[in-house]
Structure formats: C-alpha cells, structure tokens
Design a protein around this motif. Structure first.
Motif, PDB file in Angstrom:
ATOM      1  N   VAL A 161      42.296  38.606  34.262  1.00 17.26           N
ATOM      2  CA  VAL A 161      42.895  39.912  33.986  1.00 17.26           C
ATOM      3  C   VAL A 161      41.855  41.018  34.163  1.00 17.26           C
ATOM      4  N   ARG A 162      40.635  40.774  33.654  1.00 14.43           N
ATOM      5  CA  ARG A 162      39.576  41.773  33.788  1.00 14.43           C
ATOM      6  C   ARG A 162      39.225  42.023  35.251  1.00 14.43           C
ATOM      7  N   LYS A 163      39.170  40.951  36.040  1.00 14.44           N
ATOM      8  CA  LYS A 163      38.865  41.096  37.459  1.00 14.44           C
ATOM      9  C   LYS A 163      39.940  41.902  38.171  1.00 14.44           C
ATOM     10  N   LYS A 164      41.210  41.630  37.848  1.00 19.19           N
ATOM     11  CA  LYS A 164      42.308  42.381  38.454  1.00 19.19           C
ATOM     12  C   LYS A 164      42.231  43.852  38.071  1.00 19.19           C
ATOM     13  N   GLN A 165      41.919  44.109  36.788  1.00 15.78           N
ATOM     14  CA  GLN A 165      41.801  45.494  36.338  1.00 15.78           C
ATOM     15  C   GLN A 165      40.640  46.199  37.026  1.00 15.78           C
ATOM     16  N   GLN A 166      39.519  45.474  37.208  1.00 11.59           N
ATOM     17  CA  GLN A 166      38.359  46.056  37.875  1.00 11.59           C
ATOM     18  C   GLN A 166      38.669  46.382  39.330  1.00 11.59           C
ATOM     19  N   LYS A 167      39.367  45.461  40.019  1.00 11.11           N
ATOM     20  CA  LYS A 167      39.735  45.698  41.404  1.00 11.11           C
ATOM     21  C   LYS A 167      40.680  46.890  41.525  1.00 11.11           C
ATOM     22  N   LYS A 168      41.600  46.997  40.579  1.00 15.59           N
ATOM     23  CA  LYS A 168      42.538  48.115  40.581  1.00 15.59           C
ATOM     24  C   LYS A 168      41.794  49.429  40.377  1.00 15.59           C
ATOM     25  N   LYS A 169      40.816  49.410  39.470  1.00 11.87           N
ATOM     26  CA  LYS A 169      40.019  50.601  39.190  1.00 11.87           C
ATOM     27  C   LYS A 169      39.222  51.005  40.417  1.00 11.87           C
TER      28      LYS A 169
END
Length: 305
Positions: free
Chosen positions: A256-264
């Motif tokens: 989830v953190r990786k997905k959020q980071q990529k989105k950011k």
C-alpha cells in the motif's frame, strides 16, 4: 407452528422439542449476533441446525493437545485457540459428534470457522479431527493444525502445507486418519525449543512452561494468530474481524505504501510537467509581445520618416 413460529420477529425463540418422549426447552438465537468489546461478532452455537452451515465455506482450526493437560508445552496448540476464543468472547462447548470441545464464529459473510480442542490424548487426536471433518463436511485444504514444534526456538512460528509429521504423534494421528488428503491441510508450528538430551523429550513436552518462558509463549501465541490471519487473507478471505485484533500483514502495508508513493510521484511529475509547459507558454507569449513591439516601433519609425 414451524414457519409461522420461525417468522416471529424476536431475537430469541423458545422451541419445545422432544427427545425420548421427554420435552425440553431450547433457547435459540435468530440472528446469531453478539456484541463483544465494542465490536460485532457473528457466532453460531453448535446446537443450531446444521443445515445452516451449508451456506458457508468452512474452515477447521484444531489445537492439538493432551486432554487434561492444558498448560503443558505439548498442548500449546490448544492454548493458542483459547486465546482466540477469549479475544472473540466465544464459549467452548463439549460436542460428542466431534469427540472434543468446539466453538464457531463467522469469519465473514461467506466463511465460517470451526475451532476444535480434542477431548483425547495426543496420539489419538486424529479420531477427533476425522469426526469433525465428517460432521461439518470440511475440505481438508481448509484444515489448520496448531501444534508444538521441538525444532524451533520458543515463540518461533511457521505455516506449512502437508509434509511429514516430524515425529509429532498428534500430527501422525491426524495424517493416519485423513490418509492422503492430509497432504492438503496446513500446520501452524509453534516453537517450544528442545531439551539438551534426547532422553528428556517426553518429560519436557509433558511439563508446563516455566515462568521464564511466559513472555516467549505470549509472543508465540500472537505470532500464531497473526500467521493464521494473514494466511487466510492471502487465500482471498475478508479477515477484518481478525486484523482488528492481530494487525494487518506488514507485506500488505508495504504494498500500500509503495502504491501511495508511486501515486505521489506521478502527481509531482504531472505538476512538474504542467509547470514547464506553463513556463514555455509564458516565454512564447513574451517573445510574441516583444516582436509586436519591435514591429510597431519600426512602423512608427517609418511613418516618422
């Protein structure tokens, strides 16, 4: 009386039944819901009509143990189940159909969990497991055995599908009763450590944990329940009722953190590209304005001549 009585809109229903000519009163719960420590837990009494279980996928969690010796190292599997039952405010009930103590809860809207503590000695726990699998019509790939493991340090936990019993008499008993189907079941192995001498093994597993081992046991109990929760989740089950108690799988949190980071990063990249585009547009606009001013000045000079 049957259908009209069952449709009566009350939480509790008193049913007069007869057994061997002697009537007795049974109180049934229509909804099967109890409020537990600020959360709602769906539960099912073993006395309820078994046809209701056909609506659910059914998982069986077995705490292998020596009946009458609940605090020993050999019975740590049952100790894990006792913790789960306590956390969900479930009550154990003696069930002759399963040759043990059982309790159940609904994992989600489509899956039910049956928990079993065999009322037998360890080397014949398999009889209880077989009875329960048949009674509830449970697929062996949905059976989890919680048991002690001498080959792991105290509190270390792992889950394995099938495989050998590694000398564990309780696991051997289950495998012999289930036959080749036992290769599909899962073993949640709870490390209890190993005594210095092979000759001390029997005495070691039949003794209670020492006070010094208490902290390690509690860590292992929590790890066992976390491993079970995350394994069920990996199989596609909604396990919110358990993650509320034992936490979310760190691997999923990292994803989830990786997905959020990529989105950011994408948002920042889009903003950056938008900024460059805006700057170029402004430069182009300024350049055009300068050309117009230059042209106008030249025209005025011409007119002035």
């Amino acid at each position: 009386m049957g259908s009209a009585f069952r449709s009566f809109p009350t939480l509790l229903r008193a049913v007069i039944r007869s057994t061997l000519g002697r009537p007795f009163l049974v109180i049934e719960n229509d909804i099967g819901i109890q409020i537990s420590r600020g959360k709602t837990v769906k539960t099912t009494s073993m006395a309820n009509n078994m046809s209701d279980t056909t609506k659910f996928k059914k998982y069986l969690i077995v705490g292998l143990c020596n009946h009458g010796m609940p605090k020993t190292r050999h019975s740590v599997g049952a100790q894990v189940l006792d913790r789960l039952a306590t956390d969900l405010d479930l009550k154990w009930a003696k069930d002759k159909n399963c040759a043990g103590f059982t309790t159940t809860f609904d994992l989600n809207e489509s899956a039910r969990v049956i928990m079993l503590k065999p009322k037998q000695f360890m080397n014949v726990n398999g009889k209880s497991v077989l009875k329960t699998v048949r009674h509830f019509n449970i697929d062996t790939d949905k059976v989890y055995l919680m048991h002690d493991d001498l080959d792991r340090a105290l509190g270390k936990v792992s889950i394995k599908e099938g495989g050998s019993a590694s000398g564990h008499n309780g696991v051997k008993s289950v495998q012999s009763m289930l036959g080749s189907a036992a290769d599909k079941m899962f073993k949640v192995r709870f490390g209890i450590g190993r005594p210095s001498s092979r000759d001390e093994v029997i005495e070691y597993v039949l003794k209670n944990f020492t006070p010094d081992e208490s902290a390690g046991v509690q860590v292992g109990v929590l790890k066992s329940l976390q491993s079970l929760t995350w394994h069920l989740e990996a199989r596609g089950e909604d396990v919110l009722i358990l993650t509320n108690l034992y936490g979310v799988n760190p691997k999923i949190l990292n994803q989830v953190r990786k997905k959020q980071q990529k989105k950011k990063e994408r948002v920042l990249s889009d903003k950056s590209q938008l900024g460059i585009s805006t700057a170029l547009s402004e430069e182009a606009s300024e350049g055009q304005s300068s050309e117009e001013q230059l042209y106008t000045g030249t025209e005025e000079e011409i007119k002035g001549r």
